[in-house]
Design a protein around this motif. Structure first.
Motif, mmCIF file in Angstrom:
data_model
loop_
_atom_site.group_PDB
_atom_site.id
_atom_site.type_symbol
_atom_site.label_atom_id
_atom_site.label_comp_id
_atom_site.label_asym_id
_atom_site.label_seq_id
_atom_site.Cartn_x
_atom_site.Cartn_y
_atom_site.Cartn_z
ATOM 1 N N SER A 160 0.834 -1.200 0.000
ATOM 2 C CA SER A 160 0.000 0.000 0.000
ATOM 3 C C SER A 160 0.871 1.253 0.000
ATOM 4 O O SER A 160 0.612 2.201 -0.742
ATOM 5 N N ALA A 161 1.892 1.274 0.812
ATOM 6 C CA ALA A 161 2.803 2.422 0.852
ATOM 7 C C ALA A 161 3.527 2.577 -0.469
ATOM 8 O O ALA A 161 3.748 3.685 -0.944
ATOM 9 N N CYS A 162 3.879 1.472 -1.086
ATOM 10 C CA CYS A 162 4.559 1.503 -2.384
ATOM 11 C C CYS A 162 3.645 2.119 -3.444
ATOM 12 O O CYS A 162 4.089 2.927 -4.256
ATOM 13 N N PHE B 5 3.483 5.818 -2.935
ATOM 14 C CA PHE B 5 4.745 6.413 -3.378
ATOM 15 C C PHE B 5 4.787 6.502 -4.898
ATOM 16 O O PHE B 5 5.196 7.520 -5.457
ATOM 17 N N GLN B 6 4.319 5.451 -5.571
ATOM 18 C CA GLN B 6 4.262 5.458 -7.037
ATOM 19 C C GLN B 6 3.334 6.558 -7.540
ATOM 20 O O GLN B 6 3.672 7.282 -8.471
ATOM 21 N N SER B 7 2.170 6.662 -6.934
ATOM 22 C CA SER B 7 1.214 7.693 -7.347
ATOM 23 C C SER B 7 1.786 9.086 -7.123
ATOM 24 O O SER B 7 1.648 9.956 -7.980
ATOM 25 N N GLN C 267 5.503 14.238 -11.499
ATOM 26 C CA GLN C 267 5.976 14.337 -12.882
ATOM 27 C C GLN C 267 4.900 14.947 -13.775
ATOM 28 O O GLN C 267 5.197 15.748 -14.669
ATOM 29 N N GLY C 268 3.649 14.581 -13.544
ATOM 30 C CA GLY C 268 2.552 15.137 -14.322
ATOM 31 C C GLY C 268 2.383 16.623 -14.082
ATOM 32 O O GLY C 268 2.157 17.395 -15.022
ATOM 33 N N ARG C 269 2.514 17.040 -12.847
ATOM 34 C CA ARG C 269 2.431 18.470 -12.528
ATOM 35 C C ARG C 269 3.541 19.236 -13.239
ATOM 36 O O ARG C 269 3.306 20.306 -13.789
ATOM 37 N N ALA D 90 -1.269 6.972 -15.337
ATOM 38 C CA ALA D 90 -0.495 5.970 -14.608
ATOM 39 C C ALA D 90 -0.788 6.052 -13.107
ATOM 40 O O ALA D 90 -0.978 5.025 -12.440
ATOM 41 N N ALA D 91 -0.856 7.260 -12.580
ATOM 42 C CA ALA D 91 -1.154 7.441 -11.151
ATOM 43 C C ALA D 91 -2.547 6.910 -10.822
ATOM 44 O O ALA D 91 -2.740 6.261 -9.783
#
Length: 163
Positions: A17-19, A22-24, A30-32, A49-50
């Motif tokens: 869940s934490a991973c 972190f990915q999101s 990066q999207g911002r 992707a997020a």
């Protein structure tokens, strides 16, 4: 022995869940950045992707914005108004006080010809952004970054004029 297996399994679930969060967070960041650079197509890819990893992820602390809010804005900026509308409506169902999502939903509805509803959402989004900026700058003793948010009242003045 069962307790040990249960505890180990619980730790694996918490770690995964934490991973995912972190990915999101990385994809949103990066999207911002892509949005700031005007690369709306790349931003869309990052936000998609997020959303695949964690559509409920909330970015930020004081100004909280969800994954779906970012995705809906990128869809709008890429001209995909039908998807933007659906995504922004879901974003607002998750977080009804997301004023930027509300503003973009209004803009999307305007593009789709729904003038009356679009004006309500645009106005509500702009009012919410104005109120947030007032709150954040009036609370500058609590928020060290507040001095950098609309220091000359340019954004709030434009909102007041345009509303």
């Amino acid at each position: 022995m069962r307790l040990i297996y249960f505890t180990a399994w619980l730790l694996v679930i918490v770690s995964l869940s934490a991973c995912a969060s972190f990915q999101s967070a990385g994809a949103i960041a990066q999207g911002r950045q892509a949005l700031f650079e005007g690369n709306n197509q790349a931003a869309l890819g990052y936000f998609q992707a997020a959303a695949q990893v964690d559509p409920n992820y909330i970015y930020g602390t004081d100004l909280q914005e969800g994954t779906l809010s970012f995705l809906g804005r990128a869809q709008y900026l890429n001209g995909d108004y039908a998807r933007a509308r659906s995504t922004l409506e879901k974003a607002l169902a998750q977080h009804k006080d997301d004023n930027v999502a509300r503003l973009y939903l209004g803009l999307t509805l305007a593009r789709q010809g729904e003038t009356q509803k679009s004006l309500q959402d645009i106005d509500a989004g702009m009012e919410g952004i104005h109120d947030f900026l007032d709150y954040i700058t009036d609370s500058s003793s609590r928020f060290s970054f507040a001095k950098d948010w609309d220091p000359g009242r340019d954004i709030r003045s434009a909102i007041e004029r345009d509303r």
